[in-house]
Design an enzyme around this catalytic site. Sequence first.
Site, PDB file in Angstrom:
ATOM      1  N   HIS A  57       0.849  -1.201   0.000  1.00 20.30           N
ATOM      2  CA  HIS A  57       0.000   0.000   0.000  1.00 20.30           C
ATOM      3  C   HIS A  57       0.876   1.240   0.000  1.00 20.30           C
ATOM      4  O   HIS A  57       2.083   1.161   0.198  1.00 20.30           O
ATOM      5  CB  HIS A  57      -0.993  -0.011   1.167  1.00 20.30           C
ATOM      6  CG  HIS A  57      -0.388   0.103   2.531  1.00 20.30           C
ATOM      7  ND1 HIS A  57       0.422  -0.865   3.089  1.00 20.30           N
ATOM      8  CD2 HIS A  57      -0.466   1.085   3.472  1.00 20.30           C
ATOM      9  CE1 HIS A  57       0.796  -0.493   4.299  1.00 20.30           C
ATOM     10  NE2 HIS A  57       0.281   0.689   4.552  1.00 20.30           N
ATOM     11  N   HIS A  59       1.418   3.980   1.820  1.00 22.64           N
ATOM     12  CA  HIS A  59       1.936   4.777   2.939  1.00 22.64           C
ATOM     13  C   HIS A  59       3.462   4.929   2.868  1.00 22.64           C
ATOM     14  O   HIS A  59       4.165   3.996   2.500  1.00 22.64           O
ATOM     15  CB  HIS A  59       1.521   4.162   4.276  1.00 22.64           C
ATOM     16  CG  HIS A  59       0.079   4.418   4.614  1.00 22.64           C
ATOM     17  ND1 HIS A  59      -0.630   3.658   5.514  1.00 22.64           N
ATOM     18  CD2 HIS A  59      -0.777   5.371   4.165  1.00 22.64           C
ATOM     19  CE1 HIS A  59      -1.876   4.131   5.604  1.00 22.64           C
ATOM     20  NE2 HIS A  59      -1.988   5.161   4.789  1.00 22.64           N
ATOM     21  N   ASP A  61       5.817   4.915   4.985  1.00 22.89           N
ATOM     22  CA  ASP A  61       6.686   3.964   5.700  1.00 22.89           C
ATOM     23  C   ASP A  61       6.769   2.615   4.993  1.00 22.89           C
ATOM     24  O   ASP A  61       7.460   1.708   5.446  1.00 22.89           O
ATOM     25  CB  ASP A  61       6.244   3.796   7.170  1.00 22.89           C
ATOM     26  CG  ASP A  61       4.854   3.203   7.317  1.00 22.89           C
ATOM     27  OD1 ASP A  61       3.921   3.672   6.638  1.00 22.89           O
ATOM     28  OD2 ASP A  61       4.692   2.263   8.132  1.00 22.89           O
ATOM     29  N   HIS A  62       6.081   2.489   3.841  1.00 18.82           N
ATOM     30  CA  HIS A  62       6.145   1.260   3.043  1.00 18.82           C
ATOM     31  C   HIS A  62       6.748   1.486   1.661  1.00 18.82           C
ATOM     32  O   HIS A  62       7.240   0.547   1.046  1.00 18.82           O
ATOM     33  CB  HIS A  62       4.751   0.621   2.935  1.00 18.82           C
ATOM     34  CG  HIS A  62       4.210   0.203   4.267  1.00 18.82           C
ATOM     35  ND1 HIS A  62       4.134  -1.100   4.681  1.00 18.82           N
ATOM     36  CD2 HIS A  62       3.766   0.948   5.323  1.00 18.82           C
ATOM     37  CE1 HIS A  62       3.661  -1.157   5.925  1.00 18.82           C
ATOM     38  NE2 HIS A  62       3.426   0.074   6.327  1.00 18.82           N
ATOM     39  N   HIS A 115      -7.522  -0.470   5.424  1.00 19.41           N
ATOM     40  CA  HIS A 115      -6.445   0.383   5.955  1.00 19.41           C
ATOM     41  C   HIS A 115      -6.169   1.499   4.950  1.00 19.41           C
ATOM     42  O   HIS A 115      -6.142   2.672   5.307  1.00 19.41           O
ATOM     43  CB  HIS A 115      -5.207  -0.473   6.198  1.00 19.41           C
ATOM     44  CG  HIS A 115      -4.010   0.287   6.687  1.00 19.41           C
ATOM     45  ND1 HIS A 115      -3.939   0.839   7.939  1.00 19.41           N
ATOM     46  CD2 HIS A 115      -2.837   0.590   6.086  1.00 19.41           C
ATOM     47  CE1 HIS A 115      -2.758   1.443   8.091  1.00 19.41           C
ATOM     48  NE2 HIS A 115      -2.082   1.306   6.978  1.00 19.41           N
ATOM     49  N   ASP A 132      -0.218  -3.727   6.207  1.00 18.79           N
ATOM     50  CA  ASP A 132      -0.795  -3.174   7.437  1.00 18.79           C
ATOM     51  C   ASP A 132      -2.268  -3.568   7.578  1.00 18.79           C
ATOM     52  O   ASP A 132      -3.054  -2.849   8.198  1.00 18.79           O
ATOM     53  CB  ASP A 132      -0.694  -1.642   7.454  1.00 18.79           C
ATOM     54  CG  ASP A 132       0.723  -1.154   7.731  1.00 18.79           C
ATOM     55  OD1 ASP A 132       1.612  -1.991   7.961  1.00 18.79           O
ATOM     56  OD2 ASP A 132       0.930   0.074   7.715  1.00 18.79           O
ATOM     57  N   HIS A 170       4.592  -4.483  10.578  1.00 23.77           N
ATOM     58  CA  HIS A 170       5.071  -3.854  11.817  1.00 23.77           C
ATOM     59  C   HIS A 170       5.208  -4.854  12.962  1.00 23.77           C
ATOM     60  O   HIS A 170       4.501  -5.866  12.997  1.00 23.77           O
ATOM     61  CB  HIS A 170       4.085  -2.763  12.280  1.00 23.77           C
ATOM     62  CG  HIS A 170       4.027  -1.567  11.394  1.00 23.77           C
ATOM     63  ND1 HIS A 170       4.793  -0.441  11.605  1.00 23.77           N
ATOM     64  CD2 HIS A 170       3.287  -1.321  10.273  1.00 23.77           C
ATOM     65  CE1 HIS A 170       4.523   0.467  10.658  1.00 23.77           C
ATOM     66  NE2 HIS A 170       3.611  -0.048   9.833  1.00 23.77           N
TER      67      HIS A 170
HETATM   68 FE    FE Z   1       2.786   0.999   8.136  1.00 29.02          FE
HETATM   69 ZN    ZN Z   2       0.071   1.748   6.531  1.00 27.59          ZN
END
Ligand code: FE
Ligand code: ZN
Length: 258
Positions: A57, A59, A61-62, A115, A132, A170
């Site tokens: 996805h 985001h 942080d990905h 999400h 996530d 995570h």
């Molecule tokens: Fe994340």
């Molecule tokens: Zn995420």
Amino acid sequence: MPVMMNIAPVRAFKDNYIWVLQDDAGQAAVVDPGEAQPVIDYLREKGLTLTAILITHHHPDHVGGVPRLLETHDVPVFGPGSERVPGMTAPLGQGDRAELEAMGLSFEVLDIPGHTAGHIAYVGHGVLFSGDTLFAAGCGKVFEGTPAQMHDSLSKLAALPPETQIYCGHEYTEANLRFAAQVEPDNQAIQQRLETVAAQRRNDEVTLPSTIALELETNVFLRGGSESVKQHAEQHAGRRLDSPVDVFGTVRAWKDGR
Ligand code: FE
Ligand code: ZN
């Protein structure tokens, strides 16, 4: 069919995992590289050649590390077709396959919105990359979808073969289990897993992968059908909850502090 594949975690940020698939020929693929540097360091240390990037996805942080990885590696980027992913070469959705030709690996793609609106999962070779959406003993926050969508997505993942190994985005397992113990205080499997995981975390160990079988026993977000989860959710909500989606939505809101 067994395939020679190893999966190792590379830590990023505070609690993200970038999963590295590697074969005996020294080829590698990474899942959700939120940062480039730890991946570059790992590849160098292990003498691996990057051959593909998989994204669950959009985001940061990905996907944050993708542009820098692409500066030095000309590799395909698989990702959710309806989201913005830097450098994406293979936009995918439900029913598509991610063919990692260099490594001879092939993953089925599932749409699992909730999400984020376009979140996808990769399933194959006995493993699931759930991003996530499904966490060990928990699930992601519902940012772009509805509780009903997230519930559907989780149900889809819960229906995978019980021995499927789960690699998520995570390290949230311990906090998830502490919450789960509140929602389902009489669940011995949750208590047991909490003890195991708390010990692992004291030693800074990775608590993944999980399995679908273990999640069905200990993940309260998959356990809306359990009388105990339903009762405690009803107590929290102060009303009757008539459907599994209502139970899910209530437990999710409870975890969010609402
Ligand atoms: Fe994340
Ligand atoms: Zn995420």
